[in-house]
Design a protein around this motif. Structure first.
Motif, PDB file in Angstrom:
ATOM      1  N   ARG A  71       3.052  16.300  70.591  1.00  0.00           N
ATOM      2  CA  ARG A  71       4.112  15.313  70.370  1.00  0.00           C
ATOM      3  C   ARG A  71       4.597  15.364  68.927  1.00  0.00           C
ATOM      4  O   ARG A  71       3.822  15.597  68.001  1.00  0.00           O
ATOM      5  CB  ARG A  71       3.601  13.900  70.676  1.00  0.00           C
ATOM      6  CG  ARG A  71       3.024  13.703  72.080  1.00  0.00           C
ATOM      7  CD  ARG A  71       4.081  13.680  73.143  1.00  0.00           C
ATOM      8  NE  ARG A  71       4.992  12.565  73.015  1.00  0.00           N
ATOM      9  CZ  ARG A  71       4.849  11.404  73.671  1.00  0.00           C
ATOM     10  NH1 ARG A  71       3.831  11.211  74.486  1.00  0.00           N
ATOM     11  NH2 ARG A  71       5.741  10.436  73.519  1.00  0.00           N
ATOM     12  N   LYS A  72       5.877  15.108  68.739  1.00  0.00           N
ATOM     13  CA  LYS A  72       6.459  14.962  67.420  1.00  0.00           C
ATOM     14  C   LYS A  72       6.680  13.479  67.189  1.00  0.00           C
ATOM     15  O   LYS A  72       7.411  12.832  67.940  1.00  0.00           O
ATOM     16  CB  LYS A  72       7.775  15.734  67.321  1.00  0.00           C
ATOM     17  CG  LYS A  72       8.406  15.715  65.939  1.00  0.00           C
ATOM     18  CD  LYS A  72       9.695  16.518  65.929  1.00  0.00           C
ATOM     19  CE  LYS A  72      10.393  16.459  64.579  1.00  0.00           C
ATOM     20  NZ  LYS A  72      11.688  17.192  64.583  1.00  0.00           N
ATOM     21  N   VAL A  73       6.041  12.923  66.168  1.00  0.00           N
ATOM     22  CA  VAL A  73       6.010  11.481  65.958  1.00  0.00           C
ATOM     23  C   VAL A  73       6.766  11.140  64.675  1.00  0.00           C
ATOM     24  O   VAL A  73       6.575  11.781  63.632  1.00  0.00           O
ATOM     25  CB  VAL A  73       4.563  10.971  65.861  1.00  0.00           C
ATOM     26  CG1 VAL A  73       4.535   9.458  65.691  1.00  0.00           C
ATOM     27  CG2 VAL A  73       3.763  11.392  67.093  1.00  0.00           C
ATOM     28  N   LEU A  74       7.603  10.115  64.743  1.00  0.00           N
ATOM     29  CA  LEU A  74       8.319   9.625  63.577  1.00  0.00           C
ATOM     30  C   LEU A  74       7.512   8.515  62.918  1.00  0.00           C
ATOM     31  O   LEU A  74       7.248   7.480  63.524  1.00  0.00           O
ATOM     32  CB  LEU A  74       9.702   9.101  63.969  1.00  0.00           C
ATOM     33  CG  LEU A  74      10.543   8.506  62.833  1.00  0.00           C
ATOM     34  CD1 LEU A  74      10.814   9.541  61.757  1.00  0.00           C
ATOM     35  CD2 LEU A  74      11.844   7.923  63.374  1.00  0.00           C
ATOM     36  N   ASP A  75       7.114   8.749  61.668  1.00  0.00           N
ATOM     37  CA  ASP A  75       6.382   7.758  60.888  1.00  0.00           C
ATOM     38  C   ASP A  75       7.368   7.028  59.970  1.00  0.00           C
ATOM     39  O   ASP A  75       8.557   7.336  59.958  1.00  0.00           O
ATOM     40  CB  ASP A  75       5.296   8.473  60.071  1.00  0.00           C
ATOM     41  CG  ASP A  75       4.177   7.532  59.649  1.00  0.00           C
ATOM     42  OD1 ASP A  75       4.268   6.329  59.951  1.00  0.00           O
ATOM     43  OD2 ASP A  75       3.221   8.008  59.008  1.00  0.00           O
ATOM     44  N   ILE A  76       6.883   6.093  59.185  1.00  0.00           N
ATOM     45  CA  ILE A  76       7.781   5.333  58.320  1.00  0.00           C
ATOM     46  C   ILE A  76       8.340   6.185  57.186  1.00  0.00           C
ATOM     47  O   ILE A  76       9.366   5.849  56.600  1.00  0.00           O
ATOM     48  CB  ILE A  76       7.067   4.090  57.736  1.00  0.00           C
ATOM     49  CG1 ILE A  76       5.818   4.500  56.949  1.00  0.00           C
ATOM     50  CG2 ILE A  76       6.719   3.111  58.829  1.00  0.00           C
ATOM     51  CD1 ILE A  76       5.144   3.355  56.234  1.00  0.00           C
ATOM     52  N   ASP A  77       7.679   7.295  56.851  1.00  0.00           N
ATOM     53  CA  ASP A  77       8.162   8.112  55.736  1.00  0.00           C
ATOM     54  C   ASP A  77       8.342   9.584  56.120  1.00  0.00           C
ATOM     55  O   ASP A  77       8.411  10.445  55.245  1.00  0.00           O
ATOM     56  CB  ASP A  77       7.217   7.999  54.536  1.00  0.00           C
ATOM     57  CG  ASP A  77       5.794   8.413  54.888  1.00  0.00           C
ATOM     58  OD1 ASP A  77       5.523   8.678  56.076  1.00  0.00           O
ATOM     59  OD2 ASP A  77       4.962   8.487  53.966  1.00  0.00           O
ATOM     60  N   GLY A  78       8.380   9.895  57.388  1.00  0.00           N
ATOM     61  CA  GLY A  78       8.576  11.283  57.799  1.00  0.00           C
ATOM     62  C   GLY A  78       8.031  11.549  59.185  1.00  0.00           C
ATOM     63  O   GLY A  78       7.633  10.630  59.908  1.00  0.00           O
ATOM     64  N   ARG A 120     -10.169   2.069  68.112  1.00  0.00           N
ATOM     65  CA  ARG A 120      -8.794   2.055  68.607  1.00  0.00           C
ATOM     66  C   ARG A 120      -7.780   2.023  67.470  1.00  0.00           C
ATOM     67  O   ARG A 120      -6.716   2.636  67.542  1.00  0.00           O
ATOM     68  CB  ARG A 120      -8.613   0.814  69.507  1.00  0.00           C
ATOM     69  CG  ARG A 120      -7.196   0.548  69.981  1.00  0.00           C
ATOM     70  CD  ARG A 120      -6.716   1.629  70.932  1.00  0.00           C
ATOM     71  NE  ARG A 120      -5.391   1.338  71.457  1.00  0.00           N
ATOM     72  CZ  ARG A 120      -4.249   1.599  70.825  1.00  0.00           C
ATOM     73  NH1 ARG A 120      -4.289   2.144  69.617  1.00  0.00           N
ATOM     74  NH2 ARG A 120      -3.084   1.337  71.383  1.00  0.00           N
ATOM     75  N   ARG A 121      -8.098   1.321  66.394  1.00  0.00           N
ATOM     76  CA  ARG A 121      -7.144   1.168  65.299  1.00  0.00           C
ATOM     77  C   ARG A 121      -6.936   2.468  64.516  1.00  0.00           C
ATOM     78  O   ARG A 121      -6.016   2.548  63.707  1.00  0.00           O
ATOM     79  CB  ARG A 121      -7.600   0.047  64.354  1.00  0.00           C
ATOM     80  CG  ARG A 121      -8.904   0.329  63.645  1.00  0.00           C
ATOM     81  CD  ARG A 121      -9.366  -0.878  62.846  1.00  0.00           C
ATOM     82  NE  ARG A 121      -8.461  -1.168  61.750  1.00  0.00           N
ATOM     83  CZ  ARG A 121      -8.578  -0.625  60.537  1.00  0.00           C
ATOM     84  NH1 ARG A 121      -9.566   0.202  60.279  1.00  0.00           N
ATOM     85  NH2 ARG A 121      -7.719  -0.933  59.592  1.00  0.00           N
ATOM     86  N   LYS A 122      -7.772   3.464  64.731  1.00  0.00           N
ATOM     87  CA  LYS A 122      -7.578   4.744  64.056  1.00  0.00           C
ATOM     88  C   LYS A 122      -6.467   5.572  64.694  1.00  0.00           C
ATOM     89  O   LYS A 122      -6.020   6.564  64.122  1.00  0.00           O
ATOM     90  CB  LYS A 122      -8.889   5.541  64.037  1.00  0.00           C
ATOM     91  CG  LYS A 122      -9.964   4.899  63.173  1.00  0.00           C
ATOM     92  CD  LYS A 122     -11.199   5.755  63.109  1.00  0.00           C
ATOM     93  CE  LYS A 122     -12.267   5.101  62.228  1.00  0.00           C
ATOM     94  NZ  LYS A 122     -11.856   4.980  60.809  1.00  0.00           N
ATOM     95  N   PHE A 123      -6.041   5.162  65.895  1.00  0.00           N
ATOM     96  CA  PHE A 123      -4.922   5.862  66.522  1.00  0.00           C
ATOM     97  C   PHE A 123      -3.637   5.339  65.897  1.00  0.00           C
ATOM     98  O   PHE A 123      -3.344   4.138  65.972  1.00  0.00           O
ATOM     99  CB  PHE A 123      -4.925   5.615  68.036  1.00  0.00           C
ATOM    100  CG  PHE A 123      -3.928   6.455  68.773  1.00  0.00           C
ATOM    101  CD1 PHE A 123      -4.115   7.815  68.935  1.00  0.00           C
ATOM    102  CD2 PHE A 123      -2.765   5.889  69.298  1.00  0.00           C
ATOM    103  CE1 PHE A 123      -3.194   8.589  69.614  1.00  0.00           C
ATOM    104  CE2 PHE A 123      -1.850   6.648  69.971  1.00  0.00           C
ATOM    105  CZ  PHE A 123      -2.064   8.001  70.131  1.00  0.00           C
ATOM    106  N   PRO A 124      -2.817   6.205  65.279  1.00  0.00           N
ATOM    107  CA  PRO A 124      -1.777   5.701  64.376  1.00  0.00           C
ATOM    108  C   PRO A 124      -0.413   5.417  65.017  1.00  0.00           C
ATOM    109  O   PRO A 124       0.488   4.965  64.317  1.00  0.00           O
ATOM    110  CB  PRO A 124      -1.642   6.865  63.385  1.00  0.00           C
ATOM    111  CG  PRO A 124      -1.897   8.080  64.224  1.00  0.00           C
ATOM    112  CD  PRO A 124      -2.932   7.668  65.235  1.00  0.00           C
ATOM    113  N   ALA A 125      -0.232   5.702  66.303  1.00  0.00           N
ATOM    114  CA  ALA A 125       1.136   5.683  66.842  1.00  0.00           C
ATOM    115  C   ALA A 125       1.232   4.820  68.095  1.00  0.00           C
ATOM    116  O   ALA A 125       0.228   4.502  68.747  1.00  0.00           O
ATOM    117  CB  ALA A 125       1.590   7.101  67.167  1.00  0.00           C
TER     118      ALA A 125
END
Length: 198
Positions: A147-154, A188-193
């Protein structure tokens, strides 16, 4: 006369040579013979899994291949390094270029997040199908989709492991809600998306 002087000089030199040898003490033991040890066995470079190659852009493939994978010594097939991390980062371009780079790709490489809760934590995970009676899930390799994920800075890429219920013959990607819902809050909180279907 000169013969006597020559012999006296030789005796003096011999005397000082013997005295110097005596002052050094007994001769050290000879060094043990150097044993030959074989060098590292040549290991062919690993390739990316074929389904990853189709989804990752070319500028991502090389650094991910070198960082995450090695070739199996028997089969030559790519396998993950034994101790994977969550986050993997591409090599950074130099601060100053002495000549123009051969490609602009070095400026567009992005991180990879590798989500493998079963492999990394050995957390017991169960099949959620009602008819399965909570059969234990086992590792079934890497999930085919990256997957290609959009984060807050990239942007970053995300990959995960495949988990299989051998009793019910069903497989789950480890980022699915069926798996994430079984983790305690700390893991669970270590999953970032937040993944969507689009």
């Amino acid at each position: 006369m000169w013969r006597q002087s020559f012999l006296n000089n030789k005796l003096i030199v011999l005397f000082f040579t013997l005295a110097a040898a005596a002052s050094r003490g007994p001769a050290p033991d000879p060094a043990p013979p150097v044993q030959w040890t074989p060098g590292p066995v040549f290991q062919p470079p690993a390739e990316l899994p074929a389904h990853w190659k189709k989804q990752l852009p070319s500028f991502q493939q090389d650094w991910i291949r070198k960082s995450l994978f090695r070739a199996d010594k028997k089969t030559g097939k790519p396998e993950l390094m034994p101790h994977p991390n969550f986050w993997w980062y591409p090599p950074q371009p130099p601060t100053i270029f002495t000549q123009p780079p051969s490609s602009p790709d070095v400026f567009f490489c992005r991180p990879l997040f590798l989500w493998m809760p079963l492999k990394m934590w050995l957390i017991p995970l169960a099949c959620v199908q009602p008819a399965c009676n909570n059969h234990r899930l086992t590792a079934a390799g890497l999930y085919r989709t990256v997957r290609k994920v959009l984060d807050i800075d990239g942007w970053y890429d995300m990959a995960t492991e495949y988990l299989e219920c051998k009793g019910y013959k069903k497989k789950y990607p480890a980022w699915s809600e069926e798996i994430l819902g079984q983790l305690d809050m700390g893991h669970r909180r270590k999953f970032p998306a937040i993944l969507t279907y689009r």
